[in-house]
Design a protein around this motif. Structure first.
Motif, PDB file in Angstrom:
ATOM      1  N   GLN A 393       0.902  -1.306   0.045  1.00 50.24           N
ATOM      2  CA  GLN A 393      -0.035  -0.049   0.045  1.00 50.24           C
ATOM      3  C   GLN A 393       0.709   1.230  -0.009  1.00 50.24           C
ATOM      4  N   ASP A 394       2.072   1.224   0.544  1.00 53.37           N
ATOM      5  CA  ASP A 394       2.897   2.289   0.673  1.00 53.37           C
ATOM      6  C   ASP A 394       3.905   2.313  -0.249  1.00 53.37           C
ATOM      7  N   ARG A 395       3.911   1.354  -1.434  1.00 53.77           N
ATOM      8  CA  ARG A 395       4.582   1.260  -2.457  1.00 53.77           C
ATOM      9  C   ARG A 395       6.239   1.345  -2.203  1.00 53.77           C
ATOM     10  N   LEU A 396       6.639   0.506  -0.830  1.00 47.87           N
ATOM     11  CA  LEU A 396       7.858   0.274  -0.661  1.00 47.87           C
ATOM     12  C   LEU A 396       8.268   1.712   0.197  1.00 47.87           C
ATOM     13  N   GLY A 397       7.718   2.719   0.557  1.00 48.28           N
ATOM     14  CA  GLY A 397       8.100   3.825   0.988  1.00 48.28           C
ATOM     15  C   GLY A 397       8.138   4.124   2.489  1.00 48.28           C
ATOM     16  N   SER A 398       7.979   3.047   3.097  1.00 47.31           N
ATOM     17  CA  SER A 398       7.947   3.167   4.698  1.00 47.31           C
ATOM     18  C   SER A 398       9.250   3.041   5.326  1.00 47.31           C
ATOM     19  N   THR A 399       9.510   3.768   6.364  1.00 43.81           N
ATOM     20  CA  THR A 399      10.812   3.724   7.031  1.00 43.81           C
ATOM     21  C   THR A 399      10.704   3.152   8.332  1.00 43.81           C
ATOM     22  N   ILE A 400      11.515   2.383   8.925  1.00 43.17           N
ATOM     23  CA  ILE A 400      11.445   1.788  10.367  1.00 43.17           C
ATOM     24  C   ILE A 400      12.762   2.204  11.025  1.00 43.17           C
TER      25      ILE A 400
END
Length: 543
Positions: A393-400
């Protein structure tokens, strides 16, 4: 008459030697004189058009952030208080093998997608450059030709070079492709880059074998630059990964700077002395090695970086296609949870250590500040189901934030004689790692004043002269006559990081003045409108 005299400062000059009281005179962007113990000696005090009373403050060289991710932030935000307010006067960008030069139109689009989590999509940036030199020129111009907030040096990103010459496939480069990569690295160094970076747990840089990396490092060595790898593992096999980089650069005759040199995950608890023993042996044998760390235990990266490398082959669209396929997604899960993916440094992933720090799609904001396991429990589903949904859903844009570090390792490594400071600060996301806004005051407040892990003089040397020496900058990193007036004034009794994991964008305290090129970028604790930063280019020529 000179422009400025900083009166009665306690000078910690960056050399590691004892502090001393002095008047420091600045003119034309440089330190023109230093008059020690001026008041006590009763001598003629230096005069200037402006006098700054520094009673109770330490004067040091400006801090150099050896590992920064401000590649677009410097062009997006003229204020850039995240770094300026810490006393950072120079950042080294182009890190972890992925950045925005050199590129062509295809590679630029791919790289923008791949590191959206680090720097944002870039939709607000005019990418009017393609070469390293053009990017450095763009930094020089900054905002309306006035420059940028702080100085910046650039590392050529090996992953971007490989994407440009080879693509995103997991295969060896052909001889012609290797020749092209050599030329691209040489051109970037000729245009002013200070070295080469790699991200050997990120695609496509991870697909390079040691022989390929060695050949590129030979080019870097000829130009007097250095190699800065995010190496192949910080978890299972970490020591072997460090040893690989030492051997590789030794063969190439290239200086080595180890990026965010941590020993993480349960398998490495208490093992920092083993790393330092490895480095000490190489140093004793004549190797040119340095490293940087941030003074925190959690790490920070993107969620997609946790996937196994085979799942990331081919670039972002190929990753999303694999995640959409149920059978392939199950293979990914098994690799991550049971085998231990190379993206997670060979350690089976623990979902309760993976906290979402930012998302590209604001509609997914409920994930931020929670671990994957917490979000999964709230939804009554398995953690991989939640992680997979978020990736898609975030098209791989999530940071952790990845909570896998060990305090004793952090303290042990920061004491080493070749240690420097690097924030690894990702400025994107609702809840970024506090290191982005707090690394340098945190060293001074927490690890000097409160814990005594380092003396003040030693810590300042770690943050100033040592990185300047690695960058081969002849007139920065020390308070010396003739040196550039990139300076910080801080209160040693109050300096502290304001940022925390709960409030990560809070600015530090106890740093009332910061000068770049003799101009105040922080004055009375507030950001001015001065844009004194420029690109700092490599000055050594090929041997």
């Amino acid at each position: 008459m000179e422009e400025l005299v900083i009166r009665d400062a306690e000078v910690v000059d960056g050399s590691g030697g004892p502090s001393y009281r002095a008047d420091v005179v600045v003119d034309g962007g440089r330190i023109v004189s230093i008059v020690r113990e001026a008041a006590a000696a009763g001598c003629q005090r230096p005069k200037a058009r402006r006098e700054l009373d520094a009673e109770g403050l330490v004067l040091s060289p400006g801090f150099i952030d050896m590992h920064a991710h401000s590649d677009l932030a410097l062009l997006r935000d003229p204020d850039h208080s995240a770094k300026a307010a810490q006393g950072v006067t120079l950042e080294v960008i182009g890190q972890d093998g992925l950045s925005y030069a050199p590129v062509d139109d295809r590679t630029l689009a791919e790289v923008r997608r791949a590191i959206t989590g680090w720097n944002g999509s870039g939709d607000d940036i005019d990418f009017d450059w393609r070469t390293v030199g053009e990017y450095l020129d763009r930094l020089d111009a900054g905002f309306e030709g006035r420059g940028i907030a702080v100085n910046a040096a650039y590392l050529i990103p090996q992953g971007t070079v490989r994407a440009l010459a080879v693509g995103w496939e997991d295969r060896e480069a052909t001889p012609d492709e290797l020749d092209r990569m050599r030329r691209l690295v040489a051109e970037g160094l000729e245009q002013g880059a200070v070295g080469l970076s790699s991200g050997l747990t990120y695609t496509p840089g991870m697909y390079a074998k040691d022989a390929e990396l060695t050949e590129l490092c030979r080019v870097v060595a000829r130009y007097g630059g250095y190699y800065c790898p995010h190496h192949r593992s910080y978890g299972a096999g970490a020591l072997e990964a460090y040893a690989e980089m030492v051997a590789l650069t030794g063969e190439a005759g290239c200086a080595l700077h180890l990026a965010h040199a941590t020993m993480n995950f349960g398998v490495n608890k208490g093992r920092a002395p083993e790393l330092l023993s490895l480095l000490d042996k190489a140093l004793a044998e004549g190797a040119d090695i340095s490293l940087d760390t941030y003074p925190y235990t959690p790490g920070c990266t993107t969620l997609v970086a946790m996937l196994p490398s085979w799942a990331s082959e081919g670039g972002p669209e190929a990753v999303l296609a694999r995640l959409a396929d149920d059978d392939t997604a199950e293979r990914i899960r098994h690799h991550m949870e049971v085998v231990g993916a190379d993206g997670c440094h060979g350690v089976p992933i623990e979902w309760d250590t993976i906290e979402i720090s930012g998302v590209s799609d604001p509609a997914l904001g409920d994930f931020v500040g929670r671990t994957i396991r917490q979000s999964a429990d709230a939804r009554g589903e398995a953690p991989w189901v939640t992680a997979r949904r978020l990736l898609r859903q975030d098209r791989l844009g999530s940071t952790i934030l990845q909570h896998v570090g060990h305090e004793e390792n952090v303290r042990t490594i920061m004491r080493h004689r070749v240690h420097t400071g690097g924030s690894d600060g990702i400025l994107q996301g609702t809840k970024p790692h506090p290191r982005a806004y707090g690394t340098f005051p945190h060293y001074l407040g927490r690890y000097v004043r409160e814990l005594g892990v380092l003396s003040l003089e030693e810590c300042v040397a770690h943050l100033t002269s040592r990185p300047a020496a690695r960058l081969r900058l002849p007139d920065r990193g020390l308070v010396r006559e003739g040196y550039r007036a990139d300076l910080v004034l801080f209160d040693p009794e109050t300096v502290a990081a304001g940022s925390s994991f709960e409030q990560p964008r809070t600015l530090p305290t106890g740093v009332p003045y910061v000068l770049i090129d003799g101009r105040f970028v922080i004055e009375d604790g507030r950001r001015t409108d001065v844009l004194a930063g420029r690109a700092v280019r490599r000055t050594a020529y090929p041997a």
